[in-house]
Design a protein around this motif. Structure first.
Motif, PDB file in Angstrom:
ATOM      1  N   ARG A  90       4.413  -7.525  -5.183  1.00 30.01           N
ATOM      2  CA  ARG A  90       4.057  -7.312  -3.784  1.00 30.01           C
ATOM      3  C   ARG A  90       4.138  -5.832  -3.437  1.00 30.01           C
ATOM      4  O   ARG A  90       4.890  -5.082  -4.059  1.00 30.01           O
ATOM      5  CB  ARG A  90       4.990  -8.094  -2.843  1.00 30.01           C
ATOM      6  CG  ARG A  90       4.887  -9.580  -2.909  1.00 30.01           C
ATOM      7  CD  ARG A  90       5.655 -10.232  -1.761  1.00 30.01           C
ATOM      8  NE  ARG A  90       7.066  -9.883  -1.762  1.00 30.01           N
ATOM      9  CZ  ARG A  90       7.940 -10.295  -0.835  1.00 30.01           C
ATOM     10  NH1 ARG A  90       7.518 -11.069   0.168  1.00 30.01           N
ATOM     11  NH2 ARG A  90       9.207  -9.942  -0.895  1.00 30.01           N
ATOM     12  N   LYS A 189       3.667  -4.834   6.830  1.00 25.69           N
ATOM     13  CA  LYS A 189       2.495  -5.368   6.149  1.00 25.69           C
ATOM     14  C   LYS A 189       2.857  -5.674   4.699  1.00 25.69           C
ATOM     15  O   LYS A 189       3.505  -4.863   4.034  1.00 25.69           O
ATOM     16  CB  LYS A 189       1.335  -4.369   6.198  1.00 25.69           C
ATOM     17  CG  LYS A 189       0.854  -4.065   7.612  1.00 25.69           C
ATOM     18  CD  LYS A 189      -0.285  -3.058   7.594  1.00 25.69           C
ATOM     19  CE  LYS A 189      -0.759  -2.734   9.011  1.00 25.69           C
ATOM     20  NZ  LYS A 189      -1.859  -1.726   9.007  1.00 25.69           N
ATOM     21  N   ARG A 191       1.258  -7.136   0.968  1.00 21.69           N
ATOM     22  CA  ARG A 191       0.081  -7.462   0.157  1.00 21.69           C
ATOM     23  C   ARG A 191       0.528  -7.926  -1.220  1.00 21.69           C
ATOM     24  O   ARG A 191       1.338  -7.272  -1.867  1.00 21.69           O
ATOM     25  CB  ARG A 191      -0.835  -6.242   0.019  1.00 21.69           C
ATOM     26  CG  ARG A 191      -2.015  -6.466  -0.912  1.00 21.69           C
ATOM     27  CD  ARG A 191      -2.797  -5.176  -1.165  1.00 21.69           C
ATOM     28  NE  ARG A 191      -3.827  -5.357  -2.163  1.00 21.69           N
ATOM     29  CZ  ARG A 191      -3.636  -5.240  -3.487  1.00 21.69           C
ATOM     30  NH1 ARG A 191      -2.438  -4.950  -3.948  1.00 21.69           N
ATOM     31  NH2 ARG A 191      -4.635  -5.425  -4.323  1.00 21.69           N
TER      32      ARG A 191
END
Length: 214
Positions: A90, A189, A191
């Protein structure tokens, strides 16, 4: 001769590169593992018979992304606006306003204002280095029992702190300093590293199929 009117736009602020933290030991280990895997896997694909070359190819497709994920990929990128953590699977972007604390016990981690915790894989904690730093501090106090200091005291003190603990202290200081800046606001955030997960999953599926049909 005509003169150009002064521009009403403010000059652009200079862009500064991120500070990057990585583990040199992890990178060295990754190089060795990839070299070993390439040698064994390449030999199996060239000299193997039957399903062996295909199994070797599937194994490399499974293992190589994982080696990259745990050795080369981990990094921490820092500027005045945010902390970007790139872990094996991540990437977490944390504006400084979202950072409540940065600490290291048996592992390095960031705690957000909401209580979420994210590990810093790129800043591994070494208990051996901590013990070495503690011995240096004890030795310093024994060498100067009267507590006298010199102009080099601050430099010596930093040298007597384990590298991971010094990095954590620097990140904590920057979080406190930059947390109220306008550019440091925003949401967390996250990802997922699909470029790592996808080939590893494909290699695993191919290997299972080959073994199941063998």
């Amino acid at each position: 001769m005509t003169t150009q009117p002064p521009s009403s736009q403010p000059p652009a602020e200079p862009a500064y590169a991120d500070r990057v933290f990585r583990s040199s030991m992890a990178i060295a280990g990754g190089v060795l593992l990839l070299a070993l895997g390439g040698w064994l896997g390449g030999d199996a694909m060239v000299r193997g018979e039957g399903r062996t070359p295909w199994l070797a190819l599937a194994g490399l497709l499974l293992v190589v992304p994982l080696v990259v994920a745990f050795t080369f990929r981990p990094a921490v990128f820092v500027n005045d606006d945010r902390l970007r953590i790139r872990n094996p699977f991540r990437t977490i972007v944390l504006p400084w306003a979202q950072v409540a604390d940065v600490r290291a016990s048996y592992s390095s981690e960031v705690i957000t204002q909401s209580g979420a915790k994210y590990q810093l894989w790129a800043v591994p904690v070494s208990l051996r280095q901590r013990k070495k730093a503690a011995r240096q501090q004890v030795r310093k106090s024994q060498d100067d029992p009267h507590g006298r200091t010199s102009v080099t005291a601050s430099v010596d003190d930093k040298a007597r702190v384990a590298p991971a603990d010094q990095t954590i202290a620097d990140l904590r200081e920057q979080a406190e300093r930059c947390g109220r800046l306008p550019g440091a606001q925003g949401e967390v955030k996250i990802r997922w590293a699909y470029e790592i997960l996808a080939p590893s999953l494909a290699g695993l599926v191919v290997m299972i199929v080959l073994l199941a049909t063998g």
